[in-house]
Write a protein that holds these residues in place. Structure first.
Motif, PDB file in Angstrom:
ATOM      1  N   GLY A 101     -55.870 -41.665  78.100  1.00 44.70           N
ATOM      2  CA  GLY A 101     -56.647 -40.552  77.572  1.00 44.70           C
ATOM      3  C   GLY A 101     -56.061 -39.197  77.903  1.00 44.70           C
ATOM      4  N   GLY A 102     -55.097 -39.139  78.802  1.00 44.90           N
ATOM      5  CA  GLY A 102     -54.495 -37.862  79.199  1.00 44.90           C
ATOM      6  C   GLY A 102     -53.795 -37.172  78.043  1.00 44.90           C
ATOM      7  N   LEU A 103     -52.988 -37.923  77.309  1.00 43.00           N
ATOM      8  CA  LEU A 103     -52.274 -37.347  76.170  1.00 43.00           C
ATOM      9  C   LEU A 103     -53.261 -36.843  75.125  1.00 43.00           C
ATOM     10  CD1 LEU A 103     -49.664 -36.695  74.657  1.00 43.00           C
ATOM     11  CD2 LEU A 103     -49.693 -39.041  73.774  1.00 43.00           C
ATOM     12  N   ASP A 104     -54.328 -37.581  74.881  1.00 41.02           N
ATOM     13  CA  ASP A 104     -55.332 -37.156  73.898  1.00 41.02           C
ATOM     14  C   ASP A 104     -55.970 -35.823  74.298  1.00 41.02           C
ATOM     15  OD1 ASP A 104     -54.903 -39.429  72.354  1.00 41.02           O
ATOM     16  OD2 ASP A 104     -56.491 -40.560  73.366  1.00 41.02           O
ATOM     17  N   CYS A 105     -56.241 -35.652  75.585  1.00 41.36           N
ATOM     18  CA  CYS A 105     -56.816 -34.380  76.064  1.00 41.36           C
ATOM     19  C   CYS A 105     -55.861 -33.224  75.795  1.00 41.36           C
ATOM     20  CB  CYS A 105     -57.118 -34.459  77.555  1.00 41.36           C
ATOM     21  SG  CYS A 105     -58.440 -35.580  78.015  1.00 41.36           S
ATOM     22  N   ILE A 106     -54.583 -33.434  76.067  1.00 43.21           N
ATOM     23  CA  ILE A 106     -53.591 -32.382  75.862  1.00 43.21           C
ATOM     24  C   ILE A 106     -53.453 -32.060  74.377  1.00 43.21           C
ATOM     25  CG2 ILE A 106     -51.131 -31.822  76.022  1.00 43.21           C
ATOM     26  CD1 ILE A 106     -51.133 -33.300  78.721  1.00 43.21           C
ATOM     27  N   ILE A 107     -53.349 -33.091  73.555  1.00 40.66           N
ATOM     28  CA  ILE A 107     -53.223 -32.867  72.109  1.00 40.66           C
ATOM     29  C   ILE A 107     -54.421 -32.084  71.596  1.00 40.66           C
ATOM     30  CG2 ILE A 107     -53.237 -34.001  69.848  1.00 40.66           C
ATOM     31  CD1 ILE A 107     -51.508 -36.223  71.137  1.00 40.66           C
ATOM     32  N   ASN A 108     -55.617 -32.490  72.011  1.00 40.94           N
ATOM     33  CA  ASN A 108     -56.823 -31.803  71.560  1.00 40.94           C
ATOM     34  C   ASN A 108     -56.830 -30.342  71.992  1.00 40.94           C
ATOM     35  OD1 ASN A 108     -59.929 -31.098  72.379  1.00 40.94           O
ATOM     36  ND2 ASN A 108     -59.748 -32.150  70.398  1.00 40.94           N
ATOM     37  N   GLY A 109     -56.460 -30.081  73.229  1.00 38.70           N
ATOM     38  CA  GLY A 109     -56.415 -28.704  73.722  1.00 38.70           C
ATOM     39  C   GLY A 109     -55.389 -27.862  72.983  1.00 38.70           C
ATOM     40  N   LEU A 110     -54.205 -28.435  72.733  1.00 32.03           N
ATOM     41  CA  LEU A 110     -53.173 -27.713  71.995  1.00 32.03           C
ATOM     42  C   LEU A 110     -53.629 -27.421  70.569  1.00 32.03           C
ATOM     43  CD1 LEU A 110     -49.967 -29.592  73.210  1.00 32.03           C
ATOM     44  CD2 LEU A 110     -50.623 -27.238  73.760  1.00 32.03           C
ATOM     45  N   GLU A 111     -54.255 -28.398  69.944  1.00 34.66           N
ATOM     46  CA  GLU A 111     -54.748 -28.191  68.577  1.00 34.66           C
ATOM     47  C   GLU A 111     -55.770 -27.057  68.527  1.00 34.66           C
ATOM     48  OE1 GLU A 111     -54.296 -32.706  66.750  1.00 34.66           O
ATOM     49  OE2 GLU A 111     -56.195 -32.113  67.682  1.00 34.66           O
ATOM     50  N   GLN A 112     -56.694 -27.058  69.477  1.00 35.37           N
ATOM     51  CA  GLN A 112     -57.709 -25.999  69.506  1.00 35.37           C
ATOM     52  C   GLN A 112     -57.068 -24.622  69.617  1.00 35.37           C
ATOM     53  OE1 GLN A 112     -60.828 -26.581  72.450  1.00 35.37           O
ATOM     54  NE2 GLN A 112     -60.694 -28.791  72.171  1.00 35.37           N
ATOM     55  N   ILE A 113     -56.113 -24.503  70.519  1.00 34.26           N
ATOM     56  CA  ILE A 113     -55.479 -23.202  70.747  1.00 34.26           C
ATOM     57  C   ILE A 113     -54.618 -22.787  69.562  1.00 34.26           C
ATOM     58  CG2 ILE A 113     -53.782 -21.975  72.159  1.00 34.26           C
ATOM     59  CD1 ILE A 113     -54.867 -23.668  74.557  1.00 34.26           C
ATOM     60  N   LEU A 114     -53.836 -23.712  69.050  1.00 32.56           N
ATOM     61  CA  LEU A 114     -52.919 -23.345  67.968  1.00 32.56           C
ATOM     62  C   LEU A 114     -53.644 -23.088  66.647  1.00 32.56           C
ATOM     63  CD1 LEU A 114     -49.940 -25.675  68.855  1.00 32.56           C
ATOM     64  CD2 LEU A 114     -50.137 -23.221  69.247  1.00 32.56           C
ATOM     65  N   GLN A 115     -54.805 -23.698  66.458  1.00 30.30           N
ATOM     66  CA  GLN A 115     -55.580 -23.430  65.243  1.00 30.30           C
ATOM     67  C   GLN A 115     -56.340 -22.109  65.353  1.00 30.30           C
ATOM     68  OE1 GLN A 115     -58.020 -26.888  64.580  1.00 30.30           O
ATOM     69  NE2 GLN A 115     -56.347 -28.030  63.653  1.00 30.30           N
ATOM     70  N   TYR A 116     -56.888 -21.837  66.525  1.00 28.95           N
ATOM     71  CA  TYR A 116     -57.709 -20.642  66.730  1.00 28.95           C
ATOM     72  C   TYR A 116     -57.359 -19.963  68.049  1.00 28.95           C
ATOM     73  CZ  TYR A 116     -60.353 -23.133  63.175  1.00 28.95           C
ATOM     74  OH  TYR A 116     -60.710 -23.815  62.053  1.00 28.95           O
TER      75      TYR A 116
END
Length: 151
Positions: free
Chosen positions: A97-112
């Motif tokens: 689940g660690g990679l999923d947390c990072i991907i989700n955080g990066l997506e949030q930041i890069l989108q908004y």
């Protein structure tokens, strides 16, 4: 950092690990858990233990993936653990689940992105993730590039 100081830091993050998981802290188990990482006389053993325990603490305490990127995985050269950032990330990515947390955080930041600084932090963490194994790298790159609109 001197070995004595590193050992104190390792003990503190080890204690926190028990606290996050509502476990009873049993100091007599500390050295045997660190011994798993190697010879207790070697600084590299204590560094590995720190990275592993700290990564688990980050994961267990994470309630917001955006903050995970902005605060917990945002290392700067003036911090004592700057040189351990890659190994900490390796340990974090090894947690299911660690990679999923990072991907989700990066997506949030890069989108908004809130501001340019946050965007730069996200890119720095992204670069660290890119330096990982081919599997995690290809997953992360694909997900984040898709969120940025660049395939």
């Amino acid at each position: 950092m001197k070995l004595k100081d590193l050992k104190k830091r390792v003990y503190r993050v080890w204690e926190c690990l028990s606290d996050f998981n509502d476990a009873l802290i049993q100091p007599e188990n500390f050295k045997s858990e660190v011994r798993y990482f190697g010879d207790l006389r070697r600084q590299s053993t204590w560094q590995k233990a720190y990275c592993s325990f700290w990564a688990r603490n980050i994961f267990d305490s994470n309630t917001d993936n955006r903050s995970l990127i902005d605060l917990l995985l945002n290392y700067t050269p003036d911090e004592w653990d700057w040189e351990l950032r890659q190994e900490i990330l390796d340990e974090f990515l090894a947690i299911p689940g660690g990679l999923d947390c990072i991907i989700n955080g990066l997506e949030q930041i890069l989108q908004y992105p809130i501001n340019q600084e946050e965007k730069e932090i996200a890119h720095d963490v992204f670069k660290l993730v890119q330096e990982q194994s081919r599997i995690s790298r290809s997953i992360a790159i694909g997900s984040v590039e898709q969120s940025r609109g660049t395939n």
